[in-house]
Motif scaffolding. Structure first.
Motif, mmCIF file in Angstrom:
data_model
loop_
_atom_site.group_PDB
_atom_site.id
_atom_site.type_symbol
_atom_site.label_atom_id
_atom_site.label_comp_id
_atom_site.label_asym_id
_atom_site.label_seq_id
_atom_site.Cartn_x
_atom_site.Cartn_y
_atom_site.Cartn_z
ATOM 1 N N SER A 71 0.813 -1.217 0.000
ATOM 2 C CA SER A 71 0.000 0.000 0.000
ATOM 3 C C SER A 71 0.846 1.267 0.000
ATOM 4 O O SER A 71 0.371 2.327 -0.416
ATOM 5 C CB SER A 71 -0.936 0.001 1.214
ATOM 6 N N ASN A 72 2.100 1.163 0.446
ATOM 7 C CA ASN A 72 2.994 2.332 0.392
ATOM 8 C C ASN A 72 3.916 2.282 -0.820
ATOM 9 O O ASN A 72 5.006 2.845 -0.827
ATOM 10 C CB ASN A 72 3.810 2.453 1.689
ATOM 11 N N VAL A 73 3.463 1.573 -1.866
ATOM 12 C CA VAL A 73 4.084 1.559 -3.187
ATOM 13 C C VAL A 73 5.515 1.012 -3.149
ATOM 14 O O VAL A 73 6.405 1.546 -3.800
ATOM 15 C CB VAL A 73 4.059 2.963 -3.849
ATOM 16 N N LEU A 74 5.720 -0.042 -2.381
ATOM 17 C CA LEU A 74 6.985 -0.766 -2.404
ATOM 18 C C LEU A 74 6.712 -2.133 -3.028
ATOM 19 O O LEU A 74 5.736 -2.799 -2.673
ATOM 20 C CB LEU A 74 7.551 -0.939 -0.993
ATOM 21 N N SER A 75 7.574 -2.544 -3.953
ATOM 22 C CA SER A 75 7.375 -3.817 -4.653
ATOM 23 C C SER A 75 8.255 -4.903 -4.052
ATOM 24 O O SER A 75 9.427 -4.669 -3.744
ATOM 25 C CB SER A 75 7.705 -3.653 -6.141
ATOM 26 N N PHE A 76 7.683 -6.088 -3.911
ATOM 27 C CA PHE A 76 8.392 -7.204 -3.300
ATOM 28 C C PHE A 76 8.192 -8.468 -4.120
ATOM 29 O O PHE A 76 7.193 -8.632 -4.806
ATOM 30 C CB PHE A 76 7.896 -7.460 -1.869
ATOM 31 N N MET A 77 9.156 -9.367 -4.008
ATOM 32 C CA MET A 77 9.034 -10.709 -4.578
ATOM 33 C C MET A 77 9.423 -11.728 -3.513
ATOM 34 O O MET A 77 10.479 -11.620 -2.896
ATOM 35 C CB MET A 77 9.930 -10.891 -5.808
ATOM 36 N N GLY A 78 8.551 -12.699 -3.313
ATOM 37 C CA GLY A 78 8.858 -13.817 -2.436
ATOM 38 C C GLY A 78 9.219 -15.030 -3.280
ATOM 39 O O GLY A 78 8.574 -15.292 -4.296
ATOM 40 N N ILE A 79 10.241 -15.769 -2.877
ATOM 41 C CA ILE A 79 10.692 -16.955 -3.622
ATOM 42 C C ILE A 79 10.761 -18.131 -2.666
ATOM 43 O O ILE A 79 11.418 -18.053 -1.618
ATOM 44 C CB ILE A 79 12.067 -16.726 -4.286
ATOM 45 N N ARG A 80 10.079 -19.213 -3.017
ATOM 46 C CA ARG A 80 10.121 -20.453 -2.239
ATOM 47 C C ARG A 80 10.631 -21.590 -3.113
ATOM 48 O O ARG A 80 10.589 -21.509 -4.342
ATOM 49 C CB ARG A 80 8.735 -20.799 -1.686
ATOM 50 N N CYS A 81 11.076 -22.629 -2.449
ATOM 51 C CA CYS A 81 11.643 -23.800 -3.135
ATOM 52 C C CYS A 81 11.000 -25.051 -2.553
ATOM 53 O O CYS A 81 10.817 -25.157 -1.331
ATOM 54 C CB CYS A 81 13.153 -23.814 -2.923
#
Length: 206
Positions: A71-81
């Motif tokens: 909501s505060n315009v920060l982009s994230f990527m989560g990576i799982r294996c």
């Protein structure tokens, strides 16, 4: 603190420190700086141990990714294996990345590739799973290219790009229901008989 996403500063709350002293009068209290340092050391140690486990695994591994904007315009990527061991599916969180570049397919592929390479498992990847945003299709093909370039004259990587990628069925159903329900949620005077979907799901940012 880390498990429940509490701020490091909580360790200096007077009420919390008093509770610890009530349990053990001679307790040594951490400062938030010491706590942050120790959590970082624990992360680095755990990451190294996990990397060794994954490198020692004789079979293939499968990656799952999810990308979103807060909501505060920060982009994230989560990576799982995930991988199979003795008939049981084992899963690990590999990374949680703050994306500072535009998350088109090429940038996402580079982030996934760098993560896999940091664990030494880039040539073990067999399949990926993600939501069905168009940039993830580009990511799959770009990741295949990066893996083949990294292999050089060695054996071709297992990963086949789109041929060995799947898109999250729950995400597909969610978008389908949004499109269906938009026909019943149309506001008077709307020029289009559809509500706005998540722009990340519709936008082709390849």
């Amino acid at each position: 603190v880390a498990k429940y996403c509490r701020p490091f500063a909580i360790i200096e709350d007077e009420e919390l420190q008093q509770m610890f002293r009530n349990l053990y009068g001679s307790v040594d209290m951490y400062s938030q700086r010491t706590l942050a340092r120790d959590i970082r050391k624990l992360y680095e140690f755990t990451r190294a141990e996990l990397g060794q486990v994954l490198r020692d695994h004789e079979g293939a591994v499968h990656l799952q990714t999810d990308t979103w904007t807060s909501s505060n315009v920060l982009s994230f990527m989560g990576i799982r294996c995930s991988y199979e061991r003795d008939g049981i599916i084992v899963s690990h969180s590999l990374d949680f990345i703050n994306l500072t570049t535009h998350h088109n397919g090429r940038n996402l592929a580079k982030a996934v590739f760098d993560c896999a390479r940091s664990y030494g498992i880039e040539q073990k990847i067999l399949a990926t799973s993600s939501d069905n945003a168009s940039n993830n299709a580009t990511m799959a093909e770009e990741l295949k290219r990066l893996l083949r370039d990294a292999a050089g004259d060695g054996p071709l990587p297992l990963y086949g790009g789109l041929e060995t990628s799947t898109f999250c069925m729950a995400h597909v159903l969610n978008l389908s229901m949004q499109a269906l329900m938009s026909n019943f949620l149309k506001k008077p005077g709307d020029p289009a008989n559809i509500t706005k979907l998540d722009t990340e799901d519709r936008e082709d940012v390849d």
